[in-house]
Write an enzyme that holds these catalytic residues in place. Sequence first.
Site, short mmCIF file in Angstrom:
data_model
loop_
_atom_site.label_atom_id
_atom_site.label_comp_id
_atom_site.label_asym_id
_atom_site.label_seq_id
_atom_site.Cartn_x
_atom_site.Cartn_y
_atom_site.Cartn_z
CG HIS A 5 -1.50 1.37 1.52
ND1 HIS A 5 -2.61 1.83 0.84
CD2 HIS A 5 -1.15 2.34 2.38
CE1 HIS A 5 -2.91 3.03 1.29
NE2 HIS A 5 -2.06 3.37 2.23
CB CYS B 298 -3.67 2.59 -2.25
SG CYS B 298 -2.77 1.03 -2.14
#
Length: 658
Positions: free
Chosen positions: A34, A102
Amino acid sequence: MSTPVQLYIYDLSNGLAGQLSLMLTGRQIDGIWHTSIVVFGKEIFYGQGIMITQPGKSHHGSPLRIVDMGETAIDEDTFNEYLSAMREQYTADKYHPLEFNCNSFTNDCMGFLTGGSIPPYVTSLPSDFLSTSFGQALQPQIDALFTGRPPSGAPARITPSAATPDPALAASILQSVTAQATMGGPGPSNGILSMPPAPPVAPAPVPPAPSLPAPDASLVSPMHITTNPASFHNLLSSHRAVVAFFTSATCAPCRMIEPVFGELAKSKSKPDGGVGFAQIDLSVGLGGALAAEYQVHVTPTFLFFLDGSKTHELKGVNAPELRTQVDLLIYEAFPPHAHMSLSLSALEAIPLDPILFSQIPNLDTMFTKLAGFIDGVTAWNGAVTQAQVKQTLTRTVLPFLKASTATSPAQPPMASFDHWPTLTSSLIANLQLSELFPLVDIWRIALLNASFSAWNATKKVQEGPLNRFMDKALQAGDVPRNYLLTVLRMLANAFSNQVLAREVILFTRERVTKLLVDALLHDDVTVKNAAASLGFNIAAYLQKQRIDKVKARDDSQSAEENEEWETEIIVAILNAVERETNSEVTVHRLVACLGLLLRLSPYTAQVTSLLEALDAQRVLKGKLEKGGCREGGVGKKDVRRLILEVADKLCPDMAMAM
């Protein structure tokens, strides 16, 4: 004044991916990455929409790595305007861990701020994961998790196959990762500025399922929402083919064509630098600047890129043309056969029409000779008498041949040919082999008639006269030259009908191959030329089928294909080429046959090894040298060009291979 830009990298699995990925996927995956971007004293990331917090204060905790990405000259107000426009694209309902996540958002922001991109090992994670058997098995469940989410927003349960190592553990890890990725965080006290977060979801116990459906291609078909030139240029540099859709929020036609573009992106994208689909809204970020760069003035506009260069432009709503242009781009970037990317102008210039032997002898003389052979039989066998056979030949067969070969037919072709097999069987049973060639010649001429060849295509070729003629040609002992030659020409004429050609290849393959291989090595040049013509007809028939399959992107193997048979034919052709030193026509047909077999062969890897072992390039080029074919070698320019093309582009060089 410039401002530093940093990339925060988190491992959503908290180290479990690095520890367990080898066991679960067969590959080492160091983390489930992420990312967020840190600039102007804020950390910005994508989960439940675009989220903003103080650096290191999100629900993800402390970053595993912090990477300095350089500086931006863009001021904070401009960046905030960019984020406001991006909120319409990066909404909570669009989040997908492998398609649109993301990292997609961070990469877009990085392009806007610095003109760069985030590290490849982060962006390549989805394709790395999906390349594993475990990743492929979980594709439908991951897709359902996000496209079929229950109203409460809780992720759906995942049920991987029982064959997956420790399926419950695998599902729990994935579900936990997904929940952490999409959560907005514990609440406002954490400093996150966005919509209220969804509650955490604990992994549920997972019973193993007996099986899984086939992988859903959507998981490897990301739609790249592109908001700036740098991000788009990164996409061009990382994909061979790119289709760009320029749209705007106020464009009604764009909304009509957008579902079609989305469907194409889902079904046609290729990961790992293959085919990418980008959507650029002119009103979002620097979308307008990107449109200006490519002189896009109206929406919808579609641009097509191959290896970074624009190849085509399409304006307006035209779904069929859009699909056609996408297919053409993919076909050019990734031809379904490796040889399709080769320039083979000499080979492609060869007509794929069969070589037919259409010369018509004096029919009266031929029938008189055959009648004499019939009269010479002293002990006639069978239910059909000599007189009946001669009567049928004179009153029915001869008029049919004369009518069908005349410039202006005197009468229409016969409506029925059902008596031909019985007539032919009676003659085969009673005449000597040396006396049968007029009968075979009757069949050779008759097969040029469309009605007659179509009738034969409906019969069982493997039990009919064509097969019996071949059996006689393959019998032990010396076969008369005239008989062998006429059988080869008759079989060549059978390719005048595509259905009959298929029947011959499918149901008499073994006999045709034996006859062809023996005839290619015959001492008589006329027999060899007829055999080369039959070989060409077979290769041309297969080439047509292969071209049709390539156009349809059909990877299935047709019944006519057979690896062992093809390699046997190739060996025989190369042997015949090496031995032929007199007839340039025969060499031409043999090389054309070889080229057509090799061009789209489904057995390219296997055949390449065979060609190396046979030193095929040397054999072919030897025909161009003195003594290779007649005293000075092959003389015709078009034949020389074909030989060089097949040798250099379709046959491996032994010296290079060593």
